[in-house]
Scaffold this active site. Structure first.
Site, PDB file in Angstrom:
ATOM      1  N   MET C   1       0.785  -1.210   0.000  1.00  0.00           N
ATOM      2  CA  MET C   1       0.000   0.000   0.000  1.00  0.00           C
ATOM      3  C   MET C   1       0.824   1.271   0.000  1.00  0.00           C
ATOM      4  SD  MET C   1      -0.476   1.582   3.398  1.00  0.00           S
ATOM      5  CE  MET C   1      -1.091   0.156   4.221  1.00  0.00           C
ATOM      6  N   PRO C   2       1.971   1.243   0.603  1.00  0.00           N
ATOM      7  CA  PRO C   2       2.605   2.568   0.495  1.00  0.00           C
ATOM      8  C   PRO C   2       2.640   3.009  -0.967  1.00  0.00           C
ATOM      9  CG  PRO C   2       3.910   1.162   1.935  1.00  0.00           C
ATOM     10  CD  PRO C   2       2.872   0.284   1.294  1.00  0.00           C
ATOM     11  N   LEU C   3       2.299   4.273  -1.172  1.00  0.00           N
ATOM     12  CA  LEU C   3       2.513   4.912  -2.473  1.00  0.00           C
ATOM     13  C   LEU C   3       3.792   5.725  -2.330  1.00  0.00           C
ATOM     14  CD1 LEU C   3       1.732   5.834  -5.328  1.00  0.00           C
ATOM     15  CD2 LEU C   3       0.248   7.551  -4.283  1.00  0.00           C
ATOM     16  N   THR C  72       3.511   7.659   1.151  1.00  0.00           N
ATOM     17  CA  THR C  72       2.180   7.792   1.742  1.00  0.00           C
ATOM     18  C   THR C  72       1.730   6.401   2.176  1.00  0.00           C
ATOM     19  OG1 THR C  72       1.681   9.641   0.273  1.00  0.00           O
ATOM     20  CG2 THR C  72      -0.182   8.587   1.355  1.00  0.00           C
TER      21      THR C  72
END
Lengths: 129, 129, 129
Positions: C1-3, C72
């Site tokens: 999930m981290p962007l 993020t």
């Protein structure tokens, strides 16, 4: 108010990019209750290989058509976000031919104090909006 | 510490971009109490049409000179943000000729743990800063 | 999930950029407990002068090799962030020859509702992940 970054691999025409951006905006107006002229979009075009997006094990492949949308906003709740994601996938497929597997969306929250739309004013704090 | 993204349409000279970035930094030093060498800026240049910025109904038009500034930081309050927006508009007009209607600013908040300025250290947590 | 946004000055080869991105991903998998195919990276290449990074007075100089990483994500704690910074500096030096003084990392937090990885679904809310 949402500030929207749209990251794509280069290759789409000006018209295609505009349709993509218009579609995103229309969905924001409908599902994030954004006023019509509340539009702040930045389209980042990248050379091939500069967007690497896998699937978190969900079971699909991305293509070079992949679109990454990062939205900075404040005030929307979970239901609005869920509705936004669904409508983005549906509308981008219908209007732009984007596969729903090629769409990644991430939202970041800030506060009313975090926006100045021009003239050096904090419009949400100063009663302008 | 603020990490500042500055998005513009291509066409400004190197000198103009530097003056723009310098002005933003000077305002951050004064109004966000940033130490002088606390400077982290990324300038994104885009082809025409890649920044779409309207006015949220405030009653003005943007031009292709529009500058979108996104600041990730922690610890500033509402008064500091208001002062920052006002000073950015004033100083960017005075020093760079930017119309105050062509300035959009958005702030995102994180925490002291969210920064590493080098050497693999979390400087705010480890007493380095 | 981290962007993950990775900002660099242009000049690295495709292979070098890929190695950089792979290294960042491997560190995220290990220290942010990201599943292996949980990979969302955008590499922004900029012309010289478009990244201005000083040192907050820490006592070192940056070069044009500087790498700015903005992540993020949601859910990691301070210990994970500290471990991430240390491992990024160590691994990027070992595998990519990046000086630890040329690495800047900033993290932004959001929530499970803020992610759609495809198909218009909010995977964290709908039990898909």
């Amino acid at each position: 108010m949402p500030l929207v970054r749209i990251d794509v691999i280069e290759g789409r025409s000006d018209d295609d990019l505009r349709r993509l951006a218009d579609t995103v905006q229309d969905v924001l107006v409908e599902h994030f209750a954004a006023p019509e002229r509340d539009r702040y979009q930045v389209i980042h075009e990248h050379r091939p290989g500069r967007i690497i997006a896998l699937d978190t094990g969900l079971g699909f492949e991305r293509t070079d058509e992949v679109v990454v949308i990062q939205i900075t906003q404040q005030g929307r709740d979970e239901q609005q976000k869920k509705a936004l994601y669904a409508a983005l996938a549906e509308q981008l497929e219908a209007r732009c031919g984007l596969a729903p597997t090629d769409l990644v969306v991430s939202v970041v929250e800030n506060t009313p104090a975090d926006w100045s739309f021009g003239l050096g004013r904090a419009q949400f704090l100063e009663g302008d909006l």
